[in-house]
Design an enzyme around this catalytic site. Structure first.
Site, PDB file in Angstrom:
ATOM      1  CB  CYS A   1      -8.972   0.116 -10.101  1.00 43.02           C
ATOM      2  SG  CYS A   1      -7.435  -0.218  -9.265  1.00 43.02           S
TER       3      CYS A   1
ATOM      4  CB  CYS B   1      -5.976   2.460 -10.677  1.00 43.51           C
ATOM      5  SG  CYS B   1      -6.260   0.732 -10.398  1.00 43.51           S
TER       6      CYS B   1
ATOM      7  CB  CYS C   1       3.838   0.658  -3.233  1.00 47.87           C
ATOM      8  SG  CYS C   1       2.063   0.592  -2.939  1.00 47.87           S
TER       9      CYS C   1
ATOM     10  CD  GLU D   1      -8.586   7.471  -3.724  1.00 48.06           C
ATOM     11  OE1 GLU D   1      -8.218   8.474  -3.129  1.00 48.06           O
ATOM     12  OE2 GLU D   1      -8.185   7.154  -4.848  1.00 48.06           O
TER      13      GLU D   1
ATOM     14  CB  CYS E   1      -0.324  -2.917   1.525  1.00 48.47           C
ATOM     15  SG  CYS E   1       0.358  -4.481   0.903  1.00 48.47           S
TER      16      CYS E   1
ATOM     17  CB  CYS F   1       6.313  -2.640  -2.795  1.00 53.11           C
ATOM     18  SG  CYS F   1       5.690  -4.323  -2.842  1.00 53.11           S
TER      19      CYS F   1
HETATM   20  N1  SAH Z   1      -0.787  -5.523  -3.965  1.00 49.42           N
HETATM   21  C1  SAH Z   1      -1.074  -5.884  -5.287  1.00 49.42           C
HETATM   22  C2  SAH Z   1      -2.166  -5.075  -5.938  1.00 49.42           C
HETATM   23  C3  SAH Z   1      -2.175  -3.609  -5.663  1.00 49.42           C
HETATM   24  S1  SAH Z   1      -0.842  -2.664  -6.309  1.00 49.42           S
HETATM   25  C4  SAH Z   1       0.182  -5.879  -6.108  1.00 49.42           C
HETATM   26  O1  SAH Z   1       1.203  -5.400  -5.654  1.00 49.42           O
HETATM   27  O2  SAH Z   1       0.129  -6.402  -7.232  1.00 49.42           O
HETATM   28  C5  SAH Z   1      -1.271  -2.613  -8.052  1.00 49.42           C
HETATM   29  C6  SAH Z   1      -0.070  -2.344  -8.970  1.00 49.42           C
HETATM   30  O3  SAH Z   1       0.415  -0.991  -8.866  1.00 49.42           O
HETATM   31  C7  SAH Z   1       1.103  -3.225  -8.665  1.00 49.42           C
HETATM   32  O4  SAH Z   1       1.661  -3.720  -9.851  1.00 49.42           O
HETATM   33  C8  SAH Z   1       2.044  -2.270  -7.980  1.00 49.42           C
HETATM   34  O5  SAH Z   1       3.344  -2.723  -8.010  1.00 49.42           O
HETATM   35  C9  SAH Z   1       1.822  -0.992  -8.764  1.00 49.42           C
HETATM   36  N2  SAH Z   1       2.307   0.208  -8.103  1.00 49.42           N
HETATM   37  C10 SAH Z   1       2.397   0.450  -6.780  1.00 49.42           C
HETATM   38  N3  SAH Z   1       2.910   1.675  -6.555  1.00 49.42           N
HETATM   39  C11 SAH Z   1       3.145   2.235  -7.759  1.00 49.42           C
HETATM   40  C12 SAH Z   1       3.669   3.492  -8.176  1.00 49.42           C
HETATM   41  N4  SAH Z   1       4.049   4.427  -7.309  1.00 49.42           N
HETATM   42  N5  SAH Z   1       3.749   3.735  -9.498  1.00 49.42           N
HETATM   43  C13 SAH Z   1       3.359   2.809 -10.394  1.00 49.42           C
HETATM   44  N6  SAH Z   1       2.858   1.597 -10.061  1.00 49.42           N
HETATM   45  C14 SAH Z   1       2.766   1.310  -8.750  1.00 49.42           C
HETATM   46 FE1  SF4 Z   2       1.218  -3.795  -1.118  1.00 52.49          FE
HETATM   47 FE2  SF4 Z   2       1.814  -1.731  -2.682  1.00 52.49          FE
HETATM   48 FE3  SF4 Z   2       3.399  -3.857  -2.627  1.00 52.49          FE
HETATM   49 FE4  SF4 Z   2       0.973  -4.054  -3.783  1.00 52.49          FE
HETATM   50  S1  SF4 Z   2       2.669  -2.769  -4.458  1.00 52.49           S
HETATM   51  S2  SF4 Z   2       1.936  -5.500  -2.351  1.00 52.49           S
HETATM   52  S3  SF4 Z   2      -0.204  -2.665  -2.455  1.00 52.49           S
HETATM   53  S4  SF4 Z   2       2.997  -2.466  -0.906  1.00 52.49           S
END
Ligand code: SAH
Ligand code: SF4
Length: 374
Positions: free
Chosen positions: A113, A348, A127, A98, A120, A124
């Site tokens: 975005c 995003c 996420c 997306e 990934c 995390c």
């Molecule tokens: N992998 C990269 C970029 C993609 S994630 C990274 O982790 O920075 C983009 C942002 O969204 C990151 O700051 C991530 O921690 C945040 N994010 C992921 N899941 C989320 C959620 N459920 N609610 C709010 N922010 C989230």
């Molecule tokens: Fe990967 Fe989500 Fe962690 Fe970003 S926040 S590094 S997309 S697992």
């Protein structure tokens, strides 16, 4: 019986200027053809060599034989009442990614975005992309293809108003785990024959792949956003497992080295996703402020975006405001990202967790990203 082997055609969409020049030289052409064709592709949105009228007929025919301009296929396009647009794109193997375009400042700024991977691997804990696991890296054509699709969707492409004014690599995936495709795509975002965005308007967000931050510093000085989410290693190990490999001190050292290579006005963006009772208390704010002392940075607060079975909750609005206030008292301005694009299921940050199940009715929002833009 002889089997005919066909050489795959080169997709010109993802080639940097240098790669494009090499491509034309390999065809026995002059280097300046690269700039001509890049302008057709990225400025005009053209994917058909026949329309590239400043090329000779013979070259156009040759290009049709050996090359192509192939962007991702749009399988869904949605526009929200607030102007947010979302595309679901099908990439090479049928996977979906997306891309979301978020307008701000009365349409003066339009931030795209962009995703870097399908899934990934970094897992995390909060996420939804991480929960899907890793499927594959996007190619540079698929990364820049998202900018290309978003730009092409505007009728007024040739207006002085740019369709896309800012790019944030904050979609699906960890951009620094797909360095070899993401860097060429970002070079195209910056190139005059590409999207001519200033380096301050292109932001790479990372959970902290330290060696790649150093590598990036040697190649490009785009804006850097760090997904911190916790100011101590114990908690960050839990939220961002990559922290066990590169802890906070190691990560912030790499950030300092990165900033040293940029001009003196450059700041780091610190992303801090607020999760109820996990990292939203006063002592967390204090710890964060102390950690960031002396580091040229600004904090973005992102209320957790819930998804089923995440095990986390979004803090109440009051708590988010309190957290922001505590940081302010400690000398840090920390904007809270607002809810956007509700009616098209745009999101995003944890972008594409939903692609596979677009019917989900759970809470939706999109952060309004206003990172480091001039
Ligand atoms: N992998 C990269 C970029 C993609 S994630 C990274 O982790 O920075 C983009 C942002 O969204 C990151 O700051 C991530 O921690 C945040 N994010 C992921 N899941 C989320 C959620 N459920 N609610 C709010 N922010 C989230
Ligand atoms: Fe990967 Fe989500 Fe962690 Fe970003 S926040 S590094 S997309 S697992």
């Amino acid at each position: 019986m002889t089997l005919e082997t066909t050489t795959p055609r080169t997709n010109l969409l993802g080639l940097t200027r240098e790669e494009m020049e090499n491509f034309f030289v390999s065809l026995g052409e002059k280097k300046f053809r690269a700039a001509q064709v890049m302008k057709w592709i990225h400025h005009e949105g053209c994917d058909d060599f026949e329309s590239m009228t400043n090329l000779s007929k013979a070259l156009r025919t040759r290009l049709e034989e050996v090359a192509e301009v192939r962007g991702p296929r749009v399988v869904y396009e949605g526009a929200s009442k607030d102007g947010t647009r979302k595309w679901v794109l099908e990439v090479e193997d049928g996977s979906h990614v997306e891309t979301v375009l978020i307008p701000a400042e009365g349409g003066k700024r339009r931030t795209l975005c962009v995703s870097s991977q399908v899934g990934c691997s970094l897992d995390c804990s909060f996420c939804s992309t991480g929960k899907q696991g890793f499927q594959r890296n996007l190619t540079s054509a698929e990364v820049i293809g998202q900018v290309w699709v978003a730009s092409n969707s505007f009728d007024a492409r040739r207006d002085t108003n740019r369709p896309v004014t800012n790019v944030v690599m904050m979609g699906m995936g960890e951009p620094l785990m797909n360095y070899n495709a993401v860097v060429p795509a970002m070079k195209l975002m910056l190139d005059d024959n590409g999207y001519s965005l200033s380096k301050r308007r292109v932001t790479l967000s990372t959970s902290g792949v330290v060696p790649m931050i150093d590598k990036l510093a040697d190649e490009l000085d785009v804006s850097l956003a760090i997904s911190l989410h916790a100011a101590n290693d114990e908690l960050r190990n839990e939220l961002v497992p990559l922290n066990r490999k590169y802890n906070i001190a190691t990560l912030l050292d790499a950030c300092r080295r990165y900033l040293d290579k940029c001009d003196a006005t450059r700041m780091l963006t610190i992303e801090y996703t607020l999760m109820k009772d996990v990292n939203d208390q006063q002592h967390h704010a204090q710890e964060l402020a102390t950690l960031l002392e002396g580091l040229p940075s600004k904090i973005n607060l992102i209320p957790f975006n819930p998804f089923p079975h995440s095990g986390y909750e979004k803090p109440a609005r009051n708590q988010v405001m309190r957290f922001q206030h505590w940081l302010e008292e400690l000398g840090h301005t920390a904007p809270v990202r607002m809810t956007r694009g509700d009616d098209i299921d745009a999101a995003c940050g944890q972008l594409v967790g939903r692609v596979k199940d677009r019917t989900r009715r759970h809470e939706r929002y999109i952060q309004s990203i206003q990172i480091d833009a001039d």
